[in-house]
Design a protein around this motif. Structure first.
Motif, PDB file in Angstrom:
ATOM      1  N   LYS A 761       0.823  -1.206   0.000  1.00 38.05           N
ATOM      2  CA  LYS A 761       0.000   0.000   0.000  1.00 38.05           C
ATOM      3  C   LYS A 761       0.854   1.251   0.000  1.00 38.05           C
ATOM      4  N   GLN A 762       2.010   1.172   0.647  1.00 31.42           N
ATOM      5  CA  GLN A 762       2.890   2.336   0.668  1.00 31.42           C
ATOM      6  C   GLN A 762       3.369   2.686  -0.726  1.00 31.42           C
ATOM      7  N   SER A 763       3.624   1.649  -1.540  1.00 25.68           N
ATOM      8  CA  SER A 763       4.037   1.899  -2.922  1.00 25.68           C
ATOM      9  C   SER A 763       2.909   2.540  -3.713  1.00 25.68           C
ATOM     10  N   ILE A 764       1.672   2.123  -3.431  1.00 22.64           N
ATOM     11  CA  ILE A 764       0.525   2.725  -4.109  1.00 22.64           C
ATOM     12  C   ILE A 764       0.391   4.184  -3.718  1.00 22.64           C
ATOM     13  N   VAL A 765       0.529   4.471  -2.431  1.00 28.35           N
ATOM     14  CA  VAL A 765       0.413   5.853  -1.956  1.00 28.35           C
ATOM     15  C   VAL A 765       1.505   6.730  -2.549  1.00 28.35           C
TER      16      VAL A 765
END
Length: 947
Positions: A761-765
Motif C-alpha cells: 500500500k505504501q508503494s501505491i500511496v
C-alpha cells in the motif's frame, strides 16, 4: 524480580529481598517488562490471601502498613478539612462577600457552593469505601476508577489546583499582616517597610511565609497533622470570640476604612456615599459604622450591590464573588490527600469529611447573618479586617487569620506534594517526574515538596488574593467534576465489584455534582475553564497514545461493555436492510507471517463492518492438560496491536480445518454482528514470504510510547516461521476446495486472495501515476453468460467501490470495469451505455473498458441453454481447455500494467469432488502472473438503488 505471597501470609524470598533493600513497587509496572509479549509462557504474579484465615492476626493490618499510617478520623481528616475550608473566607473575606452580594445572595452562594461540595463528598465517600485506598488521595481514587489516561490528566489538574490554593492562602496571610503591621496598620503602624515598590515587598513577605511552610512540610505531613488539632481549636476559639463580640458590643462604633481603600483615585460607591473625595482623590470620610445587631442594618444589607474591589480595582459580579467564596472552601479533599497516613481511610474519609462540611457550613451561615445584621455596608466593602475592630480583644481575630490561612496553606502544600509523588510513582509522564519519587527514610517526599514550593513561588507573582481566586476555583471545580464523573461512571457501569460500604449516594447525586461543578466553572471564568479542559484533553490524548500497561482496570472498558451489550440486544438481524449492508468479514489465517498485507487489506475493505481474524489450531482438547487456545489468544491480540488493525480474534481447536471453519462461521460475532463473508488466502505451489518481518522493518512505533520511534515491537517469537520450500502444506487442495464449498453452504460470501505478498500500500500511496482497480464481472469459465449481471458481479463492484473510499486508495486509484463483448454479434455502444447507466444508478464512479474476445470464445464449443438457464448456470464452474484459460490470462495481463488490484469472478466449486483439483488448477492458471487478485463469489444482494 517476581512478587508472590504464600498462602500463610509470609513474604516470598524475592519479596523479602526487595523489602530489605528498601525498594518500592510502583503502582504502574514498568513498560519495558510488562509490555513485552514475546514470552509464550509469561511470568505470572501470584496473588494469595495476605493472612491465613486461621491466624490470630487475620484482621490486623500489615505491620509495614501501620508503621506509616498513624492518623485517625479527627486529626487526619476532620481537622485538615475544616481548617482548609475556613482558610481566607472566615476572617478575611466574609465581610467582602456580604457587602458585595448582600445577605440573601451570600446565603444563596454559600448553599450553592456547599451543594456542589456535598455531592462531591458523597462521590468521594463511595469511591473511598470500595477498596483499599493508598497514598495519593483523590488522584489515586480517580486514576484507579477512570484509568491512567484520565486519571493522569485529572491528577495533574488537581495538583495545579492545590498549588494555586497554597498561593491563595499565603497571599491572604500576608494581606492580613500588611493590614495590621503595614502603613496605617491596625495593630502596629509601619512595622513592615513599604516604599515605592509595594508589590515586591509583598512578594518578599509571601516568600518568607512560604519558606516557613516549606520547612514544616519537609519535617513531615504527620507532624503537621498532629498539630492540626491544636490549630483547629485555636481557630474555633477565635471564631467564637467573633460571635460573642457581636452580641456583647451593641453600641454604635465608627471604624476606619483600610489604608488602601482610602487612597483610591476614583470615587466609588457614590450611591452609598461611602466616600467623599477631595480634588486630589483622597477621601474625606474615613470610616463607617458598626451598629451592633439592628433590624435596619440587616434590611440595608439584604440585597446585593456589587461595587469595585479596592485591592484589584475590578468591578465585582455574582460570578467573581462566588469564585472568591468557593476558592476558600475547597478543602474537602484534604482528608483524602492524607490517605497514605490514615489508619483506616475507608472509614475516616467519609465521616470526617462530612462532619467537617456540616460544621463549616453552619459556622459560615451564622457568621454571614451576624455580619450582615451588625455592620454598615460601606464598612464591609472598604475594610476586609473589620472583625478585629469589633472584637472584644483584637488579637483574637489576628491569631485566627494567621492560624486558618497558614494551616490551609500547609494542608494544600502537603496535598500537592502527595499528588505529585503518586503521579511520579505511577510513571505516567516518562522520566520527568522521577525526582518526585525520592523520599526520606520515613517516607516523606521532600523532593515533591520542593517542586510544589517552587511552583507556588511563581503563583505568588500574581500578587492578589482576589486575582488568584478565580483560577483556583476553576481548577478545584474541575477536580470535583472529575470525582463525580468517576463515581457516576462506576455506578452506570453496574460492575458487580463496585459495592461501596458507603450507601448514601446515587447516580443522580453524582450527576448533580458534575453538572453543578461544570456550570459554575464556566460562570466563574470561561477562559480558565476552557484552558483547563484543553490541558486535560491534551494530557489524556498523550497518555492514551503512550499505551500504558496497567493493572488498575479502566472504567472505559466497563462502560463500553455495558453499552455494547445494550446496543447488541437492540441490533436485530431481522430488521437488516440492503441499503445499510456492510461487509462483515471472517479472514482465515494459518500463519500471519505470510499474510500480513492481506490482513491490512481486509482492514481497508471492511467499511466499518465486523472484522474477525480466525485461526484453527489442529488437535484435540483431550491431548492437553489445559486449553491451548487460551495461550494462543494473547499472541494474536499482540499481532492486532502491532499491525494496528481494527479486528477481533477467534481461535478454535478442531481435528480438521474444515471442522474449525464451521465452528468459527457459526459462533464468531454476536447478535446482529455475524460474519457474512469469508476470506481465504490462496493455495498454490509458490514459496511463502515472511511479509510480517518486512512490515516490521517499515513500521515505526508511536512517538509517545516507551519504545520510541524506530524501535520494533518484538513479535519474532510469537508465530512459527513460514513454510520452507521442501515442507509440505498442512492443507491439501481438496480440503481447500471443501472450505469454499462449506462456506457457500453456510450462506457466506467467499473471497479468495492471491499474490497479496506483492501488495504494498505504501508503494501505491507513493506512486506518481494513477493506478487502477480492475473488475471483471463475468464468469470467465462461462463466456456465454457475459451479458448477465448476478449477485456476484454486484458484490465485486461493491467491494471495489468500498476500496476507492479508503484513504490512500482513494487518491491514487481509479475504478475500471471491463465489459467483455463479441464484436460480431453484440451492439458494443448500446451495451456500454447500459453499463454506464447501471453504474450511475448505483452511484459508482468507474470507467468502462471494452474488451473484445471473439478470437478466444470462437474456439469454445457452443454451450446449451436459454437465457434463464444461462442465468442460473452463470455461477457454476465449467471446465474449459487450459489453452483457453491461458489465453484469458494473457488478455487480463495485457491490461494489468497499471493495475493495483483485480477482482475476478469465483464460480461455485463442482459438486463432484473429483473435479476439485481441476477447479483449483483452473483458478491458478487464470490468475498466474497477475497483480494482487481477489476471486469473489456473492450470494446476497448488497447494493441498492432506492433512497
Amino acid at each position: 524480580m517476581s512478587h508472590s505471597y504464600s498462602i500463610n501470609g509470609e513474604l516470598s524470598q524475592d519479596r523479602k529481598m526487595e523489602t530489605a533493600t528498601g525498594e518500592s513497587r510502583p503502582l504502574l509496572p514498568n513498560s519495558d517488562s510488562s509490555a513485552s509479549i514475546t514470552s509464550g509462557s509469561s511470568e505470572r504474579e501470584v496473588w494469595a490471601l495476605s493472612r491465613s484465615l486461621s491466624r490470630n492476626d487475620a484482621i490486623s493490618p500489615e505491620t509495614s502498613r501501620t508503621s506509616t499510617r498513624t492518623l485517625g478520623l479527627f486529626a487526619g481528616v476532620f481537622c485538615p478539612v475544616a481548617l482548609s475550608m475556613f482558610s481566607t473566607l472566615l476572617f478575611l473575606r466574609s465581610g467582602f462577600v456580604v457587602g458585595q452580594a448582600g445577605i440573601l445572595e451570600s446565603v444563596l452562594q454559600l448553599v450553592l457552593a456547599y451543594f456542589i461540595l456535598v455531592m462531591t463528598v458523597l462521590s468521594i465517600s463511595a469511591i473511598s469505601t470500595n477498596g483499599a485506598l493508598e497514598g495519593g488521595g483523590a488522584y489515586y481514587m480517580i486514576s484507579r476508577a477512570l484509568g491512567p489516561e484520565f486519571g493522569g490528566s485529572i491528577g495533574f489538574l488537581f495538583f495545579v489546583a492545590n498549588v494555586l490554593a497554597v498561593g491563595l492562602y499565603v497571599t491572604g496571610f500576608v494581606e492580613a499582616m500588611i493590614e495590621n503591621f503595614g502603613p496605617g496598620g491596625t495593630m502596629v503602624d509601619h512595622a513592615f517597610l513599604k516604599g515605592d515598590h509595594d508589590a515586591w515587598y509583598k512578594y518578599l513577605y509571601c516568600s518568607i511565609v512560604l519558606f516557613v511552610c516549606l520547612g514544616i512540610c519537609i519535617v513531615g505531613g504527620a507532624v503537621f497533622a498532629k498539630t492540626s488539632l491544636v490549630i483547629f481549636l485555636v481557630v474555633v476559639i477565635c471564631l467564637l470570640s467573633v460571635f460573642v463580640s457581636v452580641f456583647a458590643k451593641s453600641s454604635k462604633t465608627e471604624i476606619e476604612y483600610a489604608q488602601q481603600a482610602k487612597h483610591t483615585l476614583e470615587r466609588r460607591n457614590i450611591t452609598l456615599e461611602c466616600f467623599q473625595a477631595n480634588e486630589s482623590g483622597y477621601v474625606i470620610q474615613e470610616g463607617a459604622n458598626y451598629t451592633g445587631l439592628k433590624a435596619k442594618t440587616f434590611e440595608d444589607n439584604t440585597y446585593a450591590h456589587y461595587q469595585k474591589d479596592y485591592i484589584t480595582k475590578d468591578m465585582m459580579t455574582f460570578a467573581t464573588v462566588f469564585a472568591i467564596l468557593f476558592s476558600s472552601v475547597t478543602g474537602i479533599l484534604n482528608g483524602a490527600n492524607m490517605s497514605g497516613e490514615l489508619k483506616d481511610p475507608s472509614k475516616a474519609i467519609p465521616k470526617g469529611t462530612l462532619f467537617a462540611v456540616m460544621f463549616t457550613f453552619l459556622s459560615y451561615l451564622i457568621l454571614i447573618i451576624l455580619v450582615g445584621g451588625s455592620c454598615d455596608r460601606c464598612l464591609l466593602l472598604n475594610n476586609y479586617i473589620f472583625l478585629q475592630e469589633i472584637n472584644l480583644w483584637k488579637p483574637f481575630v489576628l491569631i485566627g487569620i494567621f492560624a486558618a490561612t497558614l494551616s490551609a496553606a500547609l494542608g494544600n502544600l502537603i496535598g500537592a506534594s502527595r499528588i505529585l509523588q503518586a503521579l511520579a510513582n505511577d510513571h505516567l509522564f516518562w522520566f520527568v517526574l522521577n525526582p518526585a519519587t525520592i523520599t526520606t527514610k520515613s517516607g516523606n517526599p521532600y523532593v515533591a515538596v520542593l517542586i510544589s514550593w517552587f511552583l507556588v513561588q511563581l503563583v505568588l507573582l500574581v500578587g492578589s488574593l482576589n486575582a488568584i481566586a478565580p483560577a483556583t476555583s476553576v481548577f478545584f471545580l474541575m477536580s470535583y467534576a472529575s470525582v463525580n464523573l468517576a463515581c457516576l461512571a462506576l455506578e452506570l457501569a453496574s460492575a458487580p465489584n463496585f459495592r461501596p460500604t458507603f450507601k448514601y449516594f446515587t447516580w443522580y447525586t453524582c450527576t448533580l455534582g458534575l453538572i453543578g461543578s461544570m456550570v459554575m466553572c464556566f460562570l466563574i471564568s470561561s477562559v480558565y475553564s476552557s484552558a483547563a479542559i484543553i490541558v486535560m484533553l491534551i494530557l489524556a490524548i498523550v497518555l492514551h497514545f503512550r499505551s500504558l500497561p496497567t493493572q488498575w482496570g479502566s472504567i472505559s472498558q466497563a462502560l463500553i461493555f455495558h453499552q455494547v451489550r445494550k446496543y447488541l440486544l437492540m441490533l436485530d438481524p431481522r430488521k437488516s436492510h440492503v441499503k445499510y449492508w456492510r461487509p462483515q468479514i471472517l479472514l482465515m489465517v494459518a500463519n500471519p507471517r505470510q499474510c500480513s498485507e492481506l490482513i491490512n487489506f481486509i482492514n481497508d475493505i471492511k467499511k466499518g463492518g465486523l472484522y474477525v481474524i480466525g485461526h484453527v489450531k489442529l488437535g484435540s482438547l483431550d491431548s492437553f492438560t489445559t486449553d491451548p487456545v487460551i495461550e494462543e489468544n494473547p499472541k494474536w491480540l499482540g499481532l492486532i496491536d502491532y499491525l494496528k488493525v481494527k479486528a477481533f480474534v477467534e481461535v478454535t481447536m478442531a481435528s480438521t480445518v474444515s471442522e474449525g471453519l464451521q465452528h468459527l462461521l457459526r459462533l464468531s460475532g454476536m447478535g446482529g454482528m455475524k460474519p457474512n463473508t469469508v476470506c481465504f488466502g490462496f493455495v498454490d505451489d509458490s514459496p511463502p514470504r515472511d511479509t510480517l518481518s518486512f512490515v516490521g522493518n517499515e513500521r515505526k512505533r508511536r512517538f509517545f510510547t516507551r519504545l520510541e520511534s524506530g524501535k520494533k515491537v518484538s513479535i519474532d517469537n510469537l508465530f512459527m516461521n513460514v513454510r520452507g520450500g521442501g515442507d509440505s502444506r498442512q492443507l491439501s487442495g481438496l480440503e481447500y476446495v471443501k472450505l469454499i464449498s462449506d462456506s457457500l453452504k453456510m450462506q457466506k460470501n467467499v473471497c479468495l486472495c492471491r499474490h497479496f505478498d506483492q501488495l504494498s500500500k505504501q508503494s501505491i500511496v507513493n506512486s506518481k501515476k494513477t493506478l487502477f482497480i480492475d473488475v471483471w464481472p463475468v464468469n470467465l469459465f462461462r463466456p456465454d453468460t457475459a451479458n448477465f449481471f448476478d449477485n456476484t458481479c454486484l458484490f465485486m463492484l461493491q467491494l471495489a467501490c468500498i476500496l476507492t473510499m479508503v484513504p490512500g486508495w482513494k487518491s491514487k486509484t481509479r475504478l475500471r470495469v471491463f465489459l467483455c463483448l463479441n464484436a460480431q454479434t453484440d451492439n458494443t455502444l448500446q451495451k456500454q451505455q447500459k453499463l454506464d447507466a447501471f453504474l450511475h444508478q448505483l452511484r459508482i464512479q468507474a470507467s468502462v473498458k471494452i474488451v473484445t474476445w471473439d478470437h478466444l470464445v470462437s474456439h469454445l464449443p457452443v454451450m446449451s441453454g436459454n437465457s434463464s438457464e444461462k442465468m442460473t448456470l452463470m455461477e457454476r464452474f465449467h471446465a474449459v481447455p487450459k489453452e483457453f484459460i491461458g489465453a484469458i490470462n494473457q488478455l487480463i495481463t495485457s491490461y494489468s500494467s497499471t493495475t493495483a488490484l483485480s477482482f475476478l469472478y469465483l464460480p461455485v466449486p463442482p459438486e463432484d469432488v473429483r473435479e476439485s483439483e481441476t477447479f483449483l488448477n483452473s483458478l491458478k492458471l487464470l490468475s498466474d502472473n497477475l497483480p494482487p487478485t481477489v476471486f469473489v463469489h456473492g450470494l446476497h444482494p448488497v447494493t441498492s438503488t432506492t433512497l
